[in-house]
Design a protein around this motif. Structure first.
Motif, mmCIF file in Angstrom:
data_model
loop_
_atom_site.group_PDB
_atom_site.id
_atom_site.type_symbol
_atom_site.label_atom_id
_atom_site.label_comp_id
_atom_site.label_asym_id
_atom_site.label_seq_id
_atom_site.Cartn_x
_atom_site.Cartn_y
_atom_site.Cartn_z
ATOM 1 N N GLU B 18 0.824 -1.193 0.000
ATOM 2 C CA GLU B 18 0.000 0.000 0.000
ATOM 3 C C GLU B 18 0.869 1.258 0.000
ATOM 4 N N MET B 19 0.639 2.149 -0.959
ATOM 5 C CA MET B 19 1.409 3.383 -1.056
ATOM 6 C C MET B 19 0.652 4.526 -0.386
ATOM 7 N N LEU B 20 -0.663 4.491 -0.570
ATOM 8 C CA LEU B 20 -1.492 5.581 -0.042
ATOM 9 C C LEU B 20 -2.805 5.005 0.470
ATOM 10 N N ARG B 21 -3.161 5.385 1.688
ATOM 11 C CA ARG B 21 -4.495 5.027 2.164
ATOM 12 C C ARG B 21 -5.151 6.246 2.771
ATOM 13 N N ASP B 41 -7.639 3.663 -1.536
ATOM 14 C CA ASP B 41 -6.247 3.287 -1.330
ATOM 15 C C ASP B 41 -5.581 3.108 -2.684
ATOM 16 N N VAL B 42 -4.285 3.264 -2.725
ATOM 17 C CA VAL B 42 -3.525 3.090 -3.957
ATOM 18 C C VAL B 42 -2.341 2.183 -3.642
ATOM 19 N N LYS B 43 -2.176 1.156 -4.459
ATOM 20 C CA LYS B 43 -1.044 0.249 -4.234
ATOM 21 C C LYS B 43 0.172 0.735 -5.002
ATOM 22 N N ARG B 44 1.319 0.300 -4.542
ATOM 23 C CA ARG B 44 2.560 0.718 -5.176
ATOM 24 C C ARG B 44 2.592 0.297 -6.643
ATOM 25 N N GLY B 45 2.954 1.217 -7.512
ATOM 26 C CA GLY B 45 3.048 0.902 -8.923
ATOM 27 C C GLY B 45 1.722 0.972 -9.656
ATOM 28 N N GLU B 46 0.668 1.324 -8.940
ATOM 29 C CA GLU B 46 -0.650 1.374 -9.537
ATOM 30 C C GLU B 46 -0.921 2.753 -10.122
ATOM 31 N N LEU B 47 -1.784 2.806 -11.140
ATOM 32 C CA LEU B 47 -2.285 4.088 -11.616
ATOM 33 C C LEU B 47 -3.789 4.098 -11.387
ATOM 34 N N VAL B 48 -4.242 5.016 -10.551
ATOM 35 C CA VAL B 48 -5.684 5.108 -10.314
ATOM 36 C C VAL B 48 -6.170 6.481 -10.753
ATOM 37 N N THR B 49 -7.438 6.555 -11.069
ATOM 38 C CA THR B 49 -8.005 7.853 -11.427
ATOM 39 C C THR B 49 -9.050 8.247 -10.403
#
Lengths: 295, 248
Positions: B18-21, B41-49
């Protein structure tokens, strides 16, 4: 004897040199004001008092601590600059979110407190500060006699002005300052500690004023009111040059000193007002100042 | 989960952690309550919008993560560190790069000064040569005043300057707004390269057609909260539903 427009060359050059030296002080002081205004958006009305504190600190340091001129030239700006840091931390920061007019009023109040306190202790009559030994005597330039100390003042002021210009326009720290002036919130989002930058900038601007004060001590009577009379002229210089422009402050300071000197030669009655006449002209023709950005 | 995502050799960080929660995040501008309990939440290496209509709170969410809004409550954990009580200038040092909607190019600095401005927050950032290779236009105009660039070039500059800092998570706010299709396409290619380098990216985007092929997951915002999470795999089946939510 060589005459220039009916004035002997020696008189002409002498006044020009005097004007240039006054101009060096205008440049140093308006530079400090410009640096402070750039980042804090505060018109530092305590600037004259801080210049006076510089001269006073040099005098007291010599009298009571035996600290000589050269040491004072280094130490006094540090000490008075540190006082500036304290002022910013304790007072200016608390009103930073208010209209900038409050900063002006507050610094004006501080100036009155500094002046009043010193008048209470030392009275208004000035004392003199001895010219350092190494800078006594003078240089015979052929057309005039130039006291060594005045030549030194000119060189020292130009070096400090040039150094400040270089730091602000050509270094990374200067880029932080310029960018922090434009968009402090984004600078924080890049990881720059903007409040700290503001504190140090104010301290630096105050140190410049104190440095000018030490330079002035052997030239002018050291008195609690020496700053307030000078500051009015310096404000006129800042208005002419354009608020916030570093190079503008330096060039305008020197130029206004020269114009004042020339006026002394040809029409002495107007010497004290000529800068204000220039200011009125500039305000009418180029309200943002000679070097200011057009709004 | 994207297979392209891979961390560079020098960073020992695992993919998928987890990079960001963001939990129950509320944010206020003075009296107005803008975010009403944002969770994602955003996981490491993920691209979310972050998708949504204007005023849904997407830009404010990014600003709140950077501590650029007024008061905040709830929790924002970046790379394992709770940041709610952190001073704004500390947050980038956790490896976060922020690109504001208005781009924030400094007019008193030339292009290269703009590029070199943000301090290095971590090692492993891109070198100036690499950045110029990625954005050749910036090299050609490196001595121009920052704000004299075209809109597209300014956007490139605003992104390029946070790549130098070593940031591992980028918060990008409306980077395609008002740009010509060819520039938008170039930005898309840049994002793919950044993802291949293992960057974690949170993209606030109006242009869904731009974001759809790039993202691993989409969060839809409305009235200051996340109302829907859609993964890339679910997207084809839920396209209609998403269009309704976005009002397109």
């Amino acid at each position: 004897m060589t005459m220039i427009f009916g004035v002997p060359l020696a008189v002409f050059m002498g006044q020009l040199m005097l004007g240039l030296i006054n101009g060096a002080f205008y440049a140093l002081l308006s530079l400090g004001l410009a640096v402070i205004f750039g980042l804090l958006k505060i018109i530092n009305f305590a600037h004259g008092a801080q210049y006076m504190l510089g001269a006073f600190a040099a005098m007291l340091a010599l009298e009571y601590l035996g600290i000589n001129y050269w040491a004072a030239l280094l130490l006094v700006p540090l000490v008075v600059g540190a006082l500036g840091v304290v002022i910013e931390r304790l007072v200016l920061r608390r009103i930073a979110h208010l209209d900038h007019l409050y900063g002006l009023l507050l610094t004006y109040g501080l100036a009155l407190i500094f002046e009043g306190t010193l008048i209470n202790i030392f009275g208004v009559s000035g004392s003199s500060y001895p010219t350092p030994e190494a800078l006594q005597g003078g240089l015979n330039l052929g057309f005039m006699f130039l006291p060594t100390y005045r030549a030194w003042v000119l060189v020292a002021a130009l070096v400090v002005c040039g150094g400040t210009w270089f730091i602000i326009e050509r270094t990374r720290l200067g880029a932080y300052l310029r960018a922090g002036t434009e968009n402090p919130a984004l600078m924080q989002a890049f990881g720059v500690n903007v409040p700290q930058l503001i504190t140090l900038t104010y301290g630096f601007g105050v140190a410049l004023a104190a440095f000018a004060g030490v330079l002035a001590a052997p030239l002018y009577p050291v008195s609690p009111t020496m700053g307030s009379s000078l500051l009015i002229v310096v404000f006129a210089v800042v208005v002419i040059g354009g608020m916030g422009s570093i190079l503008g402050a330096i060039i305008t300071g020197l130029a206004m000193g020269l114009i004042e000197g020339l006026t002394k030669v040809y029409y002495p009655e107007a010497a004290n007002t000529v800068i204000f006449l220039v200011m009125i002209l500039v305000l009418l023709l180029r309200p943002s100042g000679l070097f200011g950005k057009e709004a | 989960m994207s297979q392209a995502a891979q961390t560079l050799g020098e960073t020992p960080e695992r993919d998928g952690a987890e990079m960001l929660r963001v939990s129950d995040l509320h944010a206020f501008y003075g009296e107005s309550h803008i975010l009403h309990g944002v969770d994602f939440d955003v996981k490491r290496g993920e691209l979310v919008t972050l998708l949504g209509r204007n005023g849904a709170g997407r830009s404010t969410t990014l600003k709140a993560i950077m501590n650029m809004v007024g008061r905040r409550t709830g929790s924002i954990v970046i790379n394992g560190t709770e940041t709610l009580d952190m001073k704004p200038h500390r947050i980038p040092r956790l490896g976060v790069g922020y690109c504001p909607e208005e781009r924030g190019i400094f007019s008193s600095l030339d292009v290269e000064e703009n590029l070199l401005l943000p301090p290095t927050v971590r090692s492993g950032g891109m070198g100036l040569d690499e950045i110029y290779a990625m954005f050749p236009n910036l090299y050609e105009r490196r001595r121009s005043q920052g704000t004299r660039l075209s809109g597209g070039e300014q956007q490139m500059l605003a992104m390029a300057r946070i790549l130098r800092t070593g940031a591992r998570m980028l918060l990008l706010d409306e980077i395609t707004e008002g740009l010509a299709p060819v520039i938008v396409q170039a930005l898309g290619e840049v994002l793919i390269k950044l993802k291949e380098r293992g960057m974690t990216i949170v993209l606030v985007e109006q242009n869904f057609r731009f974001a759809a092929p790039l993202a691993d997951r989409h969060f839809v915002m409305e009235h200051g909260r996340i109302i829907e999470e859609i993964s890339a795999a679910e997207l084809p089946a839920r396209r209609e539903h998403l269009n309704t939510l976005l009002g397109v």
